[in-house]
Design a protein around this motif. Sequence first.
Motif, PDB file in Angstrom:
ATOM      1  N   ILE A 258      17.829  -8.860  -9.295  1.00 38.60           N
ATOM      2  CA  ILE A 258      16.951  -9.552  -8.941  1.00 38.60           C
ATOM      3  C   ILE A 258      15.720  -9.556  -9.564  1.00 38.60           C
ATOM      4  O   ILE A 258      15.123  -8.557  -9.784  1.00 38.60           O
ATOM      5  N   HIS A 259      15.055 -10.687 -10.285  1.00 41.56           N
ATOM      6  CA  HIS A 259      13.709 -10.480 -10.892  1.00 41.56           C
ATOM      7  C   HIS A 259      12.682 -10.582  -9.682  1.00 41.56           C
ATOM      8  O   HIS A 259      12.784 -11.415  -8.817  1.00 41.56           O
ATOM      9  N   VAL A 260      11.687  -9.705  -9.680  1.00 41.64           N
ATOM     10  CA  VAL A 260      10.450  -9.865  -8.823  1.00 41.64           C
ATOM     11  C   VAL A 260       9.237  -9.971  -9.525  1.00 41.64           C
ATOM     12  O   VAL A 260       8.826  -9.310 -10.329  1.00 41.64           O
ATOM     13  N   ILE A 261       8.753 -11.007  -9.152  1.00 40.20           N
ATOM     14  CA  ILE A 261       7.330 -11.473  -9.884  1.00 40.20           C
ATOM     15  C   ILE A 261       6.238 -11.756  -8.741  1.00 40.20           C
ATOM     16  O   ILE A 261       6.309 -12.326  -7.651  1.00 40.20           O
ATOM     17  N   GLU A 262       5.137 -10.900  -8.764  1.00 40.24           N
ATOM     18  CA  GLU A 262       4.243 -11.015  -7.853  1.00 40.24           C
ATOM     19  C   GLU A 262       2.629 -11.668  -8.767  1.00 40.24           C
ATOM     20  O   GLU A 262       2.354 -10.997  -9.644  1.00 40.24           O
ATOM     21  N   ARG A 263       2.235 -12.612  -7.987  1.00 41.01           N
ATOM     22  CA  ARG A 263       1.093 -13.170  -8.457  1.00 41.01           C
ATOM     23  C   ARG A 263       0.204 -13.667  -7.287  1.00 41.01           C
ATOM     24  O   ARG A 263       0.417 -13.785  -6.441  1.00 41.01           O
ATOM     25  N   LEU A 264      -1.163 -13.556  -8.194  1.00 46.06           N
ATOM     26  CA  LEU A 264      -2.286 -14.046  -6.993  1.00 46.06           C
ATOM     27  C   LEU A 264      -2.490 -15.503  -7.358  1.00 46.06           C
ATOM     28  O   LEU A 264      -2.650 -15.878  -8.524  1.00 46.06           O
ATOM     29  N   ARG A 265      -2.433 -16.585  -6.659  1.00 44.36           N
ATOM     30  CA  ARG A 265      -2.508 -17.923  -6.747  1.00 44.36           C
ATOM     31  C   ARG A 265      -4.019 -18.273  -6.280  1.00 44.36           C
ATOM     32  O   ARG A 265      -4.454 -18.000  -5.177  1.00 44.36           O
ATOM     33  N   THR A 266      -4.558 -18.991  -7.140  1.00 45.82           N
ATOM     34  CA  THR A 266      -5.861 -19.529  -6.931  1.00 45.82           C
ATOM     35  C   THR A 266      -5.961 -21.143  -7.046  1.00 45.82           C
ATOM     36  O   THR A 266      -5.201 -21.747  -7.534  1.00 45.82           O
ATOM     37  N   ALA A 267      -7.185 -21.555  -6.238  1.00 47.55           N
ATOM     38  CA  ALA A 267      -7.432 -23.079  -6.558  1.00 47.55           C
ATOM     39  C   ALA A 267      -8.830 -23.177  -6.950  1.00 47.55           C
ATOM     40  O   ALA A 267      -9.771 -22.844  -6.079  1.00 47.55           O
ATOM     41  N   ASP A 268      -9.406 -23.729  -8.263  1.00 44.47           N
ATOM     42  CA  ASP A 268     -10.569 -23.944  -8.727  1.00 44.47           C
ATOM     43  C   ASP A 268     -11.286 -22.436  -8.626  1.00 44.47           C
ATOM     44  O   ASP A 268     -12.523 -22.339  -8.168  1.00 44.47           O
ATOM     45  N   GLY A 269     -10.446 -21.675  -8.808  1.00 45.45           N
ATOM     46  CA  GLY A 269     -10.860 -20.225  -9.033  1.00 45.45           C
ATOM     47  C   GLY A 269     -10.764 -19.294  -7.914  1.00 45.45           C
ATOM     48  O   GLY A 269     -11.234 -18.056  -7.820  1.00 45.45           O
ATOM     49  N   GLU A 270     -10.613 -19.907  -6.560  1.00 47.34           N
ATOM     50  CA  GLU A 270     -10.627 -19.334  -5.305  1.00 47.34           C
ATOM     51  C   GLU A 270      -9.464 -18.683  -4.866  1.00 47.34           C
ATOM     52  O   GLU A 270      -8.509 -19.237  -4.863  1.00 47.34           O
ATOM     53  N   PRO A 271      -9.319 -17.486  -4.462  1.00 48.22           N
ATOM     54  CA  PRO A 271      -7.966 -16.916  -4.112  1.00 48.22           C
ATOM     55  C   PRO A 271      -7.525 -17.494  -2.955  1.00 48.22           C
ATOM     56  O   PRO A 271      -8.199 -17.758  -2.060  1.00 48.22           O
ATOM     57  N   MET A 272      -6.291 -17.937  -2.803  1.00 49.21           N
ATOM     58  CA  MET A 272      -5.666 -18.734  -1.997  1.00 49.21           C
ATOM     59  C   MET A 272      -4.448 -17.900  -1.205  1.00 49.21           C
ATOM     60  O   MET A 272      -4.042 -18.109  -0.215  1.00 49.21           O
ATOM     61  N   ALA A 273      -3.667 -17.517  -2.199  1.00 48.19           N
ATOM     62  CA  ALA A 273      -2.473 -16.995  -1.654  1.00 48.19           C
ATOM     63  C   ALA A 273      -1.932 -15.851  -2.588  1.00 48.19           C
ATOM     64  O   ALA A 273      -2.239 -15.654  -3.875  1.00 48.19           O
ATOM     65  N   LEU A 274      -0.936 -14.765  -1.856  1.00 46.77           N
ATOM     66  CA  LEU A 274      -0.312 -13.798  -2.681  1.00 46.77           C
ATOM     67  C   LEU A 274       1.198 -14.318  -2.980  1.00 46.77           C
ATOM     68  O   LEU A 274       1.792 -14.391  -1.823  1.00 46.77           O
ATOM     69  N   GLU A 275       1.731 -14.382  -3.799  1.00 40.58           N
ATOM     70  CA  GLU A 275       3.041 -14.708  -3.891  1.00 40.58           C
ATOM     71  C   GLU A 275       4.060 -13.631  -4.533  1.00 40.58           C
ATOM     72  O   GLU A 275       3.710 -13.119  -5.418  1.00 40.58           O
ATOM     73  N   ARG A 276       5.279 -13.557  -3.760  1.00 43.96           N
ATOM     74  CA  ARG A 276       6.116 -12.582  -4.304  1.00 43.96           C
ATOM     75  C   ARG A 276       7.537 -13.408  -4.473  1.00 43.96           C
ATOM     76  O   ARG A 276       8.075 -13.462  -3.550  1.00 43.96           O
ATOM     77  N   SER A 277       7.693 -13.484  -5.769  1.00 40.21           N
ATOM     78  CA  SER A 277       9.010 -14.574  -5.783  1.00 40.21           C
ATOM     79  C   SER A 277      10.020 -13.665  -6.459  1.00 40.21           C
ATOM     80  O   SER A 277      10.095 -12.833  -7.262  1.00 40.21           O
ATOM     81  N   HIS A 278      11.343 -13.934  -5.716  1.00 40.44           N
ATOM     82  CA  HIS A 278      12.544 -13.003  -6.191  1.00 40.44           C
ATOM     83  C   HIS A 278      13.499 -14.185  -6.707  1.00 40.44           C
ATOM     84  O   HIS A 278      13.781 -15.003  -5.964  1.00 40.44           O
ATOM     85  N   ILE A 279      14.059 -14.065  -8.015  1.00 39.43           N
ATOM     86  CA  ILE A 279      14.589 -14.904  -8.903  1.00 39.43           C
ATOM     87  C   ILE A 279      16.061 -14.222  -9.037  1.00 39.43           C
ATOM     88  O   ILE A 279      16.109 -12.947  -9.599  1.00 39.43           O
ATOM     89  N   LEU A 280      17.218 -14.835  -8.809  1.00 33.08           N
ATOM     90  CA  LEU A 280      18.335 -14.395  -9.039  1.00 33.08           C
ATOM     91  C   LEU A 280      18.352 -14.229 -10.662  1.00 33.08           C
ATOM     92  O   LEU A 280      18.262 -15.202 -11.480  1.00 33.08           O
ATOM     93  N   ALA A 281      18.432 -12.931 -11.365  1.00 38.46           N
ATOM     94  CA  ALA A 281      18.257 -12.705 -12.660  1.00 38.46           C
ATOM     95  C   ALA A 281      19.358 -13.527 -13.558  1.00 38.46           C
ATOM     96  O   ALA A 281      19.086 -13.718 -14.822  1.00 38.46           O
ATOM     97  N   SER A 282      20.456 -13.707 -12.891  1.00 35.10           N
ATOM     98  CA  SER A 282      21.568 -14.365 -13.812  1.00 35.10           C
ATOM     99  C   SER A 282      21.341 -15.550 -14.241  1.00 35.10           C
ATOM    100  O   SER A 282      21.639 -16.154 -15.304  1.00 35.10           O
ATOM    101  N   LEU A 283      20.306 -16.240 -13.214  1.00 39.46           N
ATOM    102  CA  LEU A 283      20.026 -17.550 -13.661  1.00 39.46           C
ATOM    103  C   LEU A 283      18.658 -17.671 -14.605  1.00 39.46           C
ATOM    104  O   LEU A 283      18.659 -18.809 -15.175  1.00 39.46           O
ATOM    105  N   ALA A 284      18.154 -16.721 -14.880  1.00 36.77           N
ATOM    106  CA  ALA A 284      16.892 -16.738 -15.788  1.00 36.77           C
ATOM    107  C   ALA A 284      16.825 -15.268 -16.306  1.00 36.77           C
ATOM    108  O   ALA A 284      15.818 -14.608 -16.254  1.00 36.77           O
ATOM    109  N   PRO A 285      17.863 -14.885 -17.208  1.00 34.63           N
ATOM    110  CA  PRO A 285      17.760 -13.515 -17.628  1.00 34.63           C
ATOM    111  C   PRO A 285      16.676 -13.064 -18.477  1.00 34.63           C
ATOM    112  O   PRO A 285      16.098 -11.912 -18.210  1.00 34.63           O
ATOM    113  N   ASP A 286      15.871 -13.842 -19.195  1.00 32.14           N
ATOM    114  CA  ASP A 286      14.724 -13.302 -19.747  1.00 32.14           C
ATOM    115  C   ASP A 286      13.478 -13.578 -19.283  1.00 32.14           C
ATOM    116  O   ASP A 286      12.421 -13.506 -19.948  1.00 32.14           O
ATOM    117  N   LEU A 287      13.343 -14.079 -18.017  1.00 37.03           N
ATOM    118  CA  LEU A 287      12.204 -14.649 -17.317  1.00 37.03           C
ATOM    119  C   LEU A 287      11.148 -13.592 -17.458  1.00 37.03           C
ATOM    120  O   LEU A 287       9.882 -13.954 -17.555  1.00 37.03           O
TER     121      LEU A 287
END
Length: 246
Positions: free
Chosen positions: A128-157
Amino acid sequence: MTAIDPHSPVPKYFQLRAILLDLIETAELPVDAPIPSERELCAEYGLSRMTVRQGVDQLVTEGRLYRVPGKGTFVARPKIEMPLRLVSFTEDMLSRGLRPGAIDLARRTVAADARLARLFEVQAGTAIHVIERLRTADGEPMALERSHILASLAPDLLDRRLADRSLYGVLEAVYGLVFDAGDQTIDAAVADATEAKQLHIPRGSAVLLLQRRSYAGGVCAELGVSTYRADRYQVHTALGNPPTRS
């Protein structure tokens, strides 16, 4: 001028709250505009300073006003309605006329433990790929995202640039993944020290915790766990009364 009704069963501070809220919602007091001082509100509505302060405090707590020490109290930006549909953060912000942003925090590939395996409906140990990002709107922090992606569907993500890009857009353009269904839960939580620092809010502030599973062609391809600022988001849903059977 709307007056305070001294004979109303509604507390005077709450009547003042309603008056100020109406001025905000009708844009008579626009975003970032200062509200009248406590002394001015006392004189205009015939209220004690304690009552005025209580009404203003209520709107500050609700996120409709904010204070700047030494300067006064100002109108806050309106809260963003949280989308109750399958849409990316980038797409949602663009639809509101806001500039979406994404800051990479961490990325790694893990072996699915028992819980991830159950949620993805795969065998334990699946990559499982895990990607953590800070999401902003007009430069203002809005949310923290932790996305888990099935690695077999996006091998080199994890080798791809994702800063300031839509993850859903990359998954569709590069790997042909189009999400067509999903389920989502929303819980109330409080920000810990790390989350508070990244979101630029005080530690212990209220946040909304989202967990979403997104499906592509019947396969669970993504599990998203996101922490949203409760002072910038609200949940809105339409309600209906189901017809009674005769």
